[in-house]
Design a protein around this motif. Structure first.
Motif, PDB file in Angstrom:
ATOM      1  N   LYS A  95      61.117 -40.228 -11.488  1.00 57.33           N
ATOM      2  CA  LYS A  95      61.170 -38.802 -11.847  1.00 57.33           C
ATOM      3  C   LYS A  95      60.050 -38.432 -12.820  1.00 57.33           C
ATOM      4  CE  LYS A  95      65.439 -38.661 -13.331  1.00 57.33           C
ATOM      5  NZ  LYS A  95      65.918 -40.044 -13.059  1.00 57.33           N
ATOM      6  N   LYS A  96      59.493 -39.434 -13.496  1.00 61.70           N
ATOM      7  CA  LYS A  96      58.456 -39.171 -14.495  1.00 61.70           C
ATOM      8  C   LYS A  96      57.037 -39.262 -13.929  1.00 61.70           C
ATOM      9  CE  LYS A  96      61.350 -40.727 -18.334  1.00 61.70           C
ATOM     10  NZ  LYS A  96      61.472 -41.683 -19.472  1.00 61.70           N
ATOM     11  N   ILE A  97      56.910 -39.512 -12.633  1.00 63.19           N
ATOM     12  CA  ILE A  97      55.584 -39.579 -12.010  1.00 63.19           C
ATOM     13  C   ILE A  97      54.929 -38.205 -12.032  1.00 63.19           C
ATOM     14  CG2 ILE A  97      54.307 -40.021  -9.877  1.00 63.19           C
ATOM     15  CD1 ILE A  97      56.485 -41.999  -9.090  1.00 63.19           C
ATOM     16  N   ARG A  98      53.659 -38.175 -12.413  1.00 62.91           N
ATOM     17  CA  ARG A  98      52.849 -36.954 -12.306  1.00 62.91           C
ATOM     18  C   ARG A  98      51.595 -37.286 -11.502  1.00 62.91           C
ATOM     19  NH1 ARG A  98      51.473 -34.753 -18.036  1.00 62.91           N
ATOM     20  NH2 ARG A  98      51.005 -36.955 -18.398  1.00 62.91           N
ATOM     21  N   SER A  99      51.096 -36.307 -10.775  1.00 68.59           N
ATOM     22  CA  SER A  99      49.893 -36.560  -9.979  1.00 68.59           C
ATOM     23  C   SER A  99      48.941 -35.375 -10.065  1.00 68.59           C
ATOM     24  CB  SER A  99      50.264 -36.817  -8.510  1.00 68.59           C
ATOM     25  OG  SER A  99      50.805 -35.658  -7.902  1.00 68.59           O
ATOM     26  N   LYS A 100      47.661 -35.666  -9.834  1.00 64.49           N
ATOM     27  CA  LYS A 100      46.659 -34.609  -9.706  1.00 64.49           C
ATOM     28  C   LYS A 100      45.723 -34.969  -8.565  1.00 64.49           C
ATOM     29  CE  LYS A 100      42.476 -35.798 -12.187  1.00 64.49           C
ATOM     30  NZ  LYS A 100      41.394 -35.281 -13.032  1.00 64.49           N
ATOM     31  N   GLU A 101      45.253 -33.995  -7.857  1.00 69.18           N
ATOM     32  CA  GLU A 101      44.293 -34.234  -6.788  1.00 69.18           C
ATOM     33  C   GLU A 101      42.936 -34.526  -7.410  1.00 69.18           C
ATOM     34  OE1 GLU A 101      42.377 -31.850  -2.961  1.00 69.18           O
ATOM     35  OE2 GLU A 101      44.399 -31.333  -3.690  1.00 69.18           O
ATOM     36  N   MET A 102      42.324 -35.622  -6.966  1.00 73.44           N
ATOM     37  CA  MET A 102      41.039 -36.025  -7.536  1.00 73.44           C
ATOM     38  C   MET A 102      39.892 -35.201  -6.956  1.00 73.44           C
ATOM     39  SD  MET A 102      41.107 -38.375  -9.871  1.00 73.44           S
ATOM     40  CE  MET A 102      39.446 -39.062  -9.795  1.00 73.44           C
ATOM     41  N   HIS A 103      38.954 -34.850  -7.819  1.00 78.77           N
ATOM     42  CA  HIS A 103      37.703 -34.243  -7.367  1.00 78.77           C
ATOM     43  C   HIS A 103      36.838 -35.348  -6.766  1.00 78.77           C
ATOM     44  CE1 HIS A 103      34.095 -31.685  -7.512  1.00 78.77           C
ATOM     45  NE2 HIS A 103      33.474 -32.792  -7.868  1.00 78.77           N
ATOM     46  N   THR A 104      36.444 -35.187  -5.528  1.00 76.84           N
ATOM     47  CA  THR A 104      35.650 -36.221  -4.856  1.00 76.84           C
ATOM     48  C   THR A 104      34.340 -35.679  -4.290  1.00 76.84           C
ATOM     49  OG1 THR A 104      36.918 -35.852  -2.818  1.00 76.84           O
ATOM     50  CG2 THR A 104      37.659 -37.628  -4.264  1.00 76.84           C
ATOM     51  N   GLU A 105      33.966 -34.467  -4.673  1.00 77.88           N
ATOM     52  CA  GLU A 105      32.698 -33.896  -4.198  1.00 77.88           C
ATOM     53  C   GLU A 105      31.660 -34.038  -5.302  1.00 77.88           C
ATOM     54  OE1 GLU A 105      33.311 -29.911  -2.849  1.00 77.88           O
ATOM     55  OE2 GLU A 105      34.725 -30.504  -1.279  1.00 77.88           O
ATOM     56  N   PHE A 106      30.959 -35.159  -5.256  1.00 76.65           N
ATOM     57  CA  PHE A 106      29.941 -35.455  -6.258  1.00 76.65           C
ATOM     58  C   PHE A 106      28.569 -35.058  -5.730  1.00 76.65           C
ATOM     59  CE2 PHE A 106      33.483 -38.403  -6.775  1.00 76.65           C
ATOM     60  CZ  PHE A 106      33.787 -38.212  -8.109  1.00 76.65           C
ATOM     61  N   THR A 107      27.574 -35.063  -6.598  1.00 82.15           N
ATOM     62  CA  THR A 107      26.212 -34.723  -6.202  1.00 82.15           C
ATOM     63  C   THR A 107      25.268 -35.835  -6.619  1.00 82.15           C
ATOM     64  OG1 THR A 107      25.839 -33.505  -8.281  1.00 82.15           O
ATOM     65  CG2 THR A 107      26.638 -32.248  -6.396  1.00 82.15           C
ATOM     66  N   ALA A 108      24.245 -36.067  -5.813  1.00 78.29           N
ATOM     67  CA  ALA A 108      23.235 -37.068  -6.154  1.00 78.29           C
ATOM     68  C   ALA A 108      22.551 -36.665  -7.460  1.00 78.29           C
ATOM     69  CB  ALA A 108      22.217 -37.192  -5.031  1.00 78.29           C
ATOM     70  N   GLY A 109      22.386 -37.611  -8.363  1.00 78.52           N
ATOM     71  CA  GLY A 109      21.782 -37.340  -9.659  1.00 78.52           C
ATOM     72  C   GLY A 109      22.788 -36.972 -10.732  1.00 78.52           C
ATOM     73  N   GLN A 110      24.042 -36.837 -10.389  1.00 77.47           N
ATOM     74  CA  GLN A 110      25.077 -36.485 -11.366  1.00 77.47           C
ATOM     75  C   GLN A 110      25.343 -37.659 -12.298  1.00 77.47           C
ATOM     76  OE1 GLN A 110      28.686 -35.222  -9.467  1.00 77.47           O
ATOM     77  NE2 GLN A 110      29.646 -34.521 -11.368  1.00 77.47           N
ATOM     78  N   ARG A 111      25.360 -37.395 -13.608  1.00 79.22           N
ATOM     79  CA  ARG A 111      25.625 -38.431 -14.608  1.00 79.22           C
ATOM     80  C   ARG A 111      27.080 -38.353 -15.041  1.00 79.22           C
ATOM     81  NH1 ARG A 111      23.512 -38.125 -19.390  1.00 79.22           N
ATOM     82  NH2 ARG A 111      23.099 -40.341 -19.762  1.00 79.22           N
ATOM     83  N   LEU A 112      27.709 -39.525 -15.124  1.00 78.76           N
ATOM     84  CA  LEU A 112      29.116 -39.598 -15.496  1.00 78.76           C
ATOM     85  C   LEU A 112      29.344 -40.788 -16.413  1.00 78.76           C
ATOM     86  CD1 LEU A 112      30.597 -39.055 -11.922  1.00 78.76           C
ATOM     87  CD2 LEU A 112      30.802 -37.426 -13.816  1.00 78.76           C
ATOM     88  N   GLY A 113      30.178 -40.601 -17.398  1.00 75.53           N
ATOM     89  CA  GLY A 113      30.626 -41.728 -18.192  1.00 75.53           C
ATOM     90  C   GLY A 113      31.759 -42.428 -17.469  1.00 75.53           C
ATOM     91  N   PHE A 114      32.007 -43.684 -17.823  1.00 75.81           N
ATOM     92  CA  PHE A 114      33.095 -44.406 -17.169  1.00 75.81           C
ATOM     93  C   PHE A 114      33.740 -45.424 -18.100  1.00 75.81           C
ATOM     94  CE2 PHE A 114      29.339 -46.988 -16.269  1.00 75.81           C
ATOM     95  CZ  PHE A 114      29.783 -48.285 -16.487  1.00 75.81           C
ATOM     96  N   ASP A 115      34.973 -45.739 -17.774  1.00 82.81           N
ATOM     97  CA  ASP A 115      35.774 -46.756 -18.462  1.00 82.81           C
ATOM     98  C   ASP A 115      36.360 -47.616 -17.352  1.00 82.81           C
ATOM     99  OD1 ASP A 115      37.780 -48.214 -19.735  1.00 82.81           O
ATOM    100  OD2 ASP A 115      38.521 -46.541 -20.917  1.00 82.81           O
ATOM    101  N   LEU A 116      36.108 -48.930 -17.402  1.00 83.86           N
ATOM    102  CA  LEU A 116      36.442 -49.777 -16.263  1.00 83.86           C
ATOM    103  C   LEU A 116      36.852 -51.167 -16.728  1.00 83.86           C
ATOM    104  CD1 LEU A 116      36.349 -50.319 -13.140  1.00 83.86           C
ATOM    105  CD2 LEU A 116      33.929 -50.897 -13.454  1.00 83.86           C
ATOM    106  N   ARG A 117      38.008 -51.608 -16.263  1.00 79.38           N
ATOM    107  CA  ARG A 117      38.438 -52.982 -16.522  1.00 79.38           C
ATOM    108  C   ARG A 117      38.203 -53.801 -15.256  1.00 79.38           C
ATOM    109  NH1 ARG A 117      44.515 -55.438 -16.730  1.00 79.38           N
ATOM    110  NH2 ARG A 117      44.014 -57.454 -17.678  1.00 79.38           N
ATOM    111  N   VAL A 118      37.502 -54.927 -15.392  1.00 74.42           N
ATOM    112  CA  VAL A 118      37.173 -55.751 -14.236  1.00 74.42           C
ATOM    113  C   VAL A 118      37.333 -57.231 -14.569  1.00 74.42           C
ATOM    114  CG1 VAL A 118      35.583 -54.153 -13.091  1.00 74.42           C
ATOM    115  CG2 VAL A 118      34.727 -55.678 -14.889  1.00 74.42           C
TER     116      VAL A 118
END
Length: 262
Positions: A95-118
């Protein structure tokens, strides 16, 4: 197909009790990623919530689980209510699940920060002989990417980073960053000068009835530039690197230049 990011709050005490009752704490080792894999599979199905990432509070009483999925919160709740066992529902309340639709329309040259566990590991295509230990590591073994580099380029025994890294001109962070850049090849370019290892530890994972070899557990903070928007969207949905079903590989986006607490 639409990609969703979901968030579920997790009571860590209830989750730990559930894992103990299921026999998922073995010889004093508790692999949260493996336990979550079992829990999420039992409630939602194989690979439905994958990749995922757990963020726990300092005292580890409460946590937040994030994941990418093709199902929205209504579909996930419906599945869990249909198939989940009562003890699973004690550990994770759908009942506590929340969701959002992800934006997936990116553009070439777009800069983004990231946080990633690998888990920066490589599977050996050929066997490697470790002259220092006298042992041979078999073809197909999964090995720390830093150790693979050391054994291939310094066969006389360069394995102690603290003593030899400066003389060799190599560091663990540099090798891991190069490994990460390979995983983004064809989709984005890592800005290596802005990429850092925010956290590093070694851990032993549970897999099936036994343990996997000890390996690196790394959190990266950095900046990238999108080179192929469609491929970059695929990387987000599919995750980065190996062990994506166990809490690794979820690419979380941030504004570039944002300082993220480790």
């Amino acid at each position: 197909m639409t990609t969703y990011m979901i968030h579920i709050p997790l009571d860590m005490r209830a989750f730990n009790r559930w894992a103990g009752q299921r026999g998922l704490i073995r010889r004093g080792v508790f692999d949260e990623g493996y336990a979550l894999h079992i829990l999420l599979t039992g409630m939602f199905g194989p690979s439905v919530l994958r990749p995922f990432r757990l963020f726990a509070s300092e005292r580890r009483r409460n946590a937040s689980l994030y994941a990418y999925t093709d199902a929205d919160q209504t579909a996930l709740q419906s599945t869990a209510n249909l198939v989940a066992t009562p003890d699973c529902l004690d550990a994770l309340d759908p009942k506590k699940i929340r969701s959002k639709e992800m934006h997936t329309e990116f553009t070439a040259g777009q800069r983004l920060g990231f946080d990633l566990r690998v888990r920066p590991v490589r599977r050996l295509r050929t066997a490697i002989h470790d002259q220092k230990s006298g042992k041979t590591i078999a073809k197909g073994a999964e090995i720390d990417a830093f150790l693979v580099h050391a054994l291939r380029h310094f066969p006389d025994g360069w394995t102690d980073e603290a003593v030899n890294a400066q003389a060799a001109g190599e560091t663990r962070e540099k090798i891991y960053t190069e490994w990460l850049a390979e995983r983004f090849d064809g989709a984005a370019m890592i800005e290596k000068e802005a990429c850092r290892v925010a956290a590093f530890k070694r851990s032993r994972s549970l897999r099936g009835d036994g343990f996997s070899p000890e390996g690196p557990d790394v959190i990266f903070h950095g900046v990238l530039t999108v080179t192929n928007p469609d491929e970059f969207a695929v990387r987000i949905r599919n995750g980065i690197g190996r062990h994506k079903a166990y809490g690794y590989g979820m690419l979380l986006l941030r504004p570039p230049g944002t300082t993220i607490a480790s």
